[in-house]
Write an enzyme that holds these catalytic residues in place. Structure first.
Site, PDB file in Angstrom:
ATOM      1  N   GLY A  98       1.266   4.366   4.346  1.00  0.00           N
ATOM      2  CA  GLY A  98       2.014   3.379   3.620  1.00  0.00           C
ATOM      3  C   GLY A  98       2.438   2.191   4.292  1.00  0.00           C
ATOM      4  N   SER A  99       2.151   0.902   3.625  1.00  0.00           N
ATOM      5  CA  SER A  99       2.402  -0.176   4.434  1.00  0.00           C
ATOM      6  C   SER A  99       2.425  -1.256   3.680  1.00  0.00           C
ATOM      7  CB  SER A  99       1.686  -0.333   5.705  1.00  0.00           C
ATOM      8  OG  SER A  99       0.417   0.335   5.343  1.00  0.00           O
ATOM      9  N   ARG A 100       1.845  -2.467   4.334  1.00  0.00           N
ATOM     10  CA  ARG A 100       1.848  -3.737   3.704  1.00  0.00           C
ATOM     11  C   ARG A 100       0.961  -4.711   4.452  1.00  0.00           C
ATOM     12  NH1 ARG A 100       6.266  -7.482   0.915  1.00  0.00           N
ATOM     13  NH2 ARG A 100       5.410  -9.549   1.345  1.00  0.00           N
ATOM     14  N   MET A 111       0.900  -1.261   0.104  1.00  0.00           N
ATOM     15  CA  MET A 111      -0.095   0.063   0.071  1.00  0.00           C
ATOM     16  C   MET A 111       0.912   1.273  -0.265  1.00  0.00           C
ATOM     17  SD  MET A 111      -2.126  -1.339   3.239  1.00  0.00           S
ATOM     18  CE  MET A 111      -3.383  -0.061   3.196  1.00  0.00           C
TER      19      MET A 111
END
Length: 206
Positions: free
Chosen positions: A173-175, A86
């Site tokens: 922002g990440s995963r 993301m």
């Protein structure tokens, strides 16, 4: 536009600050107004309708598929892991990939390296949610990234989720990794852009 409730305090503060500065100095007011607009965009939370299909697993996050690999976890056993990155422009609200009961919860402190790296799944700060489903156990892993500063998860053990139901978010922002049953037939491939609650990742053929 619907907003994630986690952003309401920040948005309210910025809007009020911009309004207050409008009577004092136009430049700070303009800067705060632009910042408020960016924060509103970040915390957007559009309504979505999950596809109705037996055995279907949908994406838990908006973003791009950056990893598909064989994996194993004590909750799931052998499985197929799909990693979704993301970026800061993605909708950051996470959704359940299928119907299931929350039977596993674990928070793991860790680093905050770039979330698109496969190593992030093992070393970064993360929150794990295990669902018991009619097709076997499914694991969702919210992973903090380089800019992420907070993982939000509101679930409790024993709670039953519907496919596409909101359950949390990751800021900036990440995963999100999802561990699917090993017999799943994948519908998504590496590099695909996917959307939480509507994009199909895989299906169990019966």
């Amino acid at each position: 536009m619907k907003l994630a409730r986690d952003g309401i305090p920040t948005i309210t503060f910025l809007v009020l600050a911009a309004a207050a500065f409008a009577f004092i100095s136009p430049l700070p007011a303009a800067v705060l107004a632009v910042l408020a607009a960016l924060v509103v965009w970040f915390y957007r939370d559009p309504d979505r309708t999950a596809p109705d299909r037996d055995g279907l697993f949908i994406s838990p996050a908006d973003g791009r598929v950056v990893e598909i690999s064989e994996a194993e976890h004590p909750f799931t056993g052998p499985s197929v892991k799909v990693g979704i990155f993301m970026n800061v422009f993605s909708v950051h609200v996470n959704r359940a990939p299928c119907m299931g009961r929350v039977d596993y919860l674990e928070y793991v402190p860790g680093k905050k390296i770039a979330a698109f790296a496969p190593k992030a799944s093992e070393v970064n700060e993360r929150n794990l949610v295990g669902l018991s489903t009619p097709y076997g156990p499914v694991l969702m892993v919210q992973i903090a990234g380089l800019l992420a500063r907070r993982i939000v998860c509101r679930l409790r053990r024993g709670e039953v989720l519907e496919a596409g139901q909101r359950y949390g978010m990751i800021r900036l922002g990440s995963r999100v990794d999802i561990y699917l049953p090993k017999d799943v037939r994948l519908l998504a491939k590496h590099g695909d852009k996917v959307y939480a609650g509507i994009s199909s990742l895989g299906v169990m053929d019966s």
